[in-house]
Write an enzyme that holds these catalytic residues in place. Structure first.
Site, PDB file in Angstrom:
ATOM      1  N   ASP A  95      55.211  -7.275 -12.356  1.00  0.00           N
ATOM      2  CA  ASP A  95      53.960  -7.561 -11.646  1.00  0.00           C
ATOM      3  C   ASP A  95      54.215  -7.981 -10.198  1.00  0.00           C
ATOM      4  OD1 ASP A  95      51.890  -6.932 -13.329  1.00  0.00           O
ATOM      5  OD2 ASP A  95      51.900  -8.866 -14.354  1.00  0.00           O
ATOM      6  N   ASP A 136      47.706  -8.103 -18.796  1.00  0.00           N
ATOM      7  CA  ASP A 136      47.719  -9.536 -18.492  1.00  0.00           C
ATOM      8  C   ASP A 136      47.038 -10.356 -19.575  1.00  0.00           C
ATOM      9  OD1 ASP A 136      48.993  -9.034 -16.071  1.00  0.00           O
ATOM     10  OD2 ASP A 136      47.111  -8.713 -15.022  1.00  0.00           O
TER      11      ASP A 136
END
Length: 277
Positions: free
Chosen positions: A168, A244
């Site tokens: 990420d 997420d």
């Protein structure tokens, strides 16, 4: 997002308790209900790597990859939504005093009802791109992922999630230095061509061409946010990727299973202690 993690973890824990209560003669039943997926160390390491490769493919070849992704996401989300809706309808009917879930008419009724609910939500998403229908499909994917994927140990969960944190950080904050564009944002904000609209255009059917031309893929959740401006402001959509939610949710599911296992062990020890005394 929090509710999705909670219900996904609860569903995963309920499946664990059910499977632990089954004896050896029930193994075939367990397999028919769908086996859970336990990650190995190699698979945990490969997840960030394969996610990066797929992200690059979408970044460079999105006009071609969108059809494969669209079909995969639609099949996965509708299947997940159907299973969740079927279980919810079955539980509601059982609590209302209807027949048990082992009878054929009962199973047919719940399956038909779940199919109609899934069809209505999917068609609404394809017709208008409605963000509520979009989020329902996305949450269904998350629930299925959290309740099925299992980290066998905390060590493996830390390895996998650490790799995804690095994934990420790189693609969100540093990819622009190498690709002249933020790869993660570019891919996340692209809308896929609506296959219903394409079909209507190809067959010259005006009815099918009345749907929205592009749809947001349910690989993220959308939340409307009001942005003030000098001209009065406007709404825009904030995004939260399913990854997420789902992968941290799998860690929460592991923690809940450990907690429930310790609770059951403690109760068993207390019961044995009371019997011995």
């Amino acid at each position: 997002a929090t509710a999705t993690v909670y219900f996904g973890s609860t569903l995963s824990n309920a499946k664990s308790q059910h499977n632990s209560d089954l004896n050896e003669s029930d193994i075939s039943s367990t397999l028919n209900n769908g086996a859970d997926i336990e990650l190995s160390y190699i698979e945990a390491i490969c997840i960030p790597v394969s996610a990066s490769i797929f992200l690059l493919l979408l970044f460079f070849f999105f006009p071609y990859m969108q059809y494969f992704l669209l079909i995969t996401v639609i099949l996965g989300s509708t299947t997940s939504l159907f299973e969740i809706a079927r279980k919810m309808i079955a539980n509601i009917l059982i609590k209302m005093g209807f027949s048990s879930d082992t009878s054929v008419p009962f199973m047919r009724a719940t399956s038909l009802s779940a199919f109609l609910v899934t069809l209505a939500i999917t068609m609404e998403w394809l017709r208008t791109g409605n963000f509520i229908a979009h989020n329902i499909l996305g949450c269904s994917l998350c629930l299925s992922f959290i309740s099925t994927l299992r980290f066998p140990s905390l060590k493996l969960a830390v390895i996998c999630l650490t790799g995804l944190v690095i994934y990420d950080i790189y693609w969100v904050f540093f990819s622009e230095f190498f690709f002249k564009s933020n790869v993660m944002v570019e891919v996340a904000t692209k809308a896929a061509t609506n296959p219903v609209y394409d079909l209507g255009a190809a067959l010259q059917l005006p009815l099918l061409q009345q749907v929205t031309q592009h749809v947001e893929l349910p690989i993220k959740l959308l939340f409307p946010s009001w942005v003030a401006s000098a001209k009065g402001g406007h709404y825009r959509m904030m995004m939260l990727g399913l990854g997420d939610i789902a992968l941290p949710g799998a860690l929460v599911s592991l923690a809940q299973r450990c907690d429930d296992s310790l609770t059951r062990r403690r109760r068993e020890e207390q019961r044995l202690h009371s019997l011995s005394s």
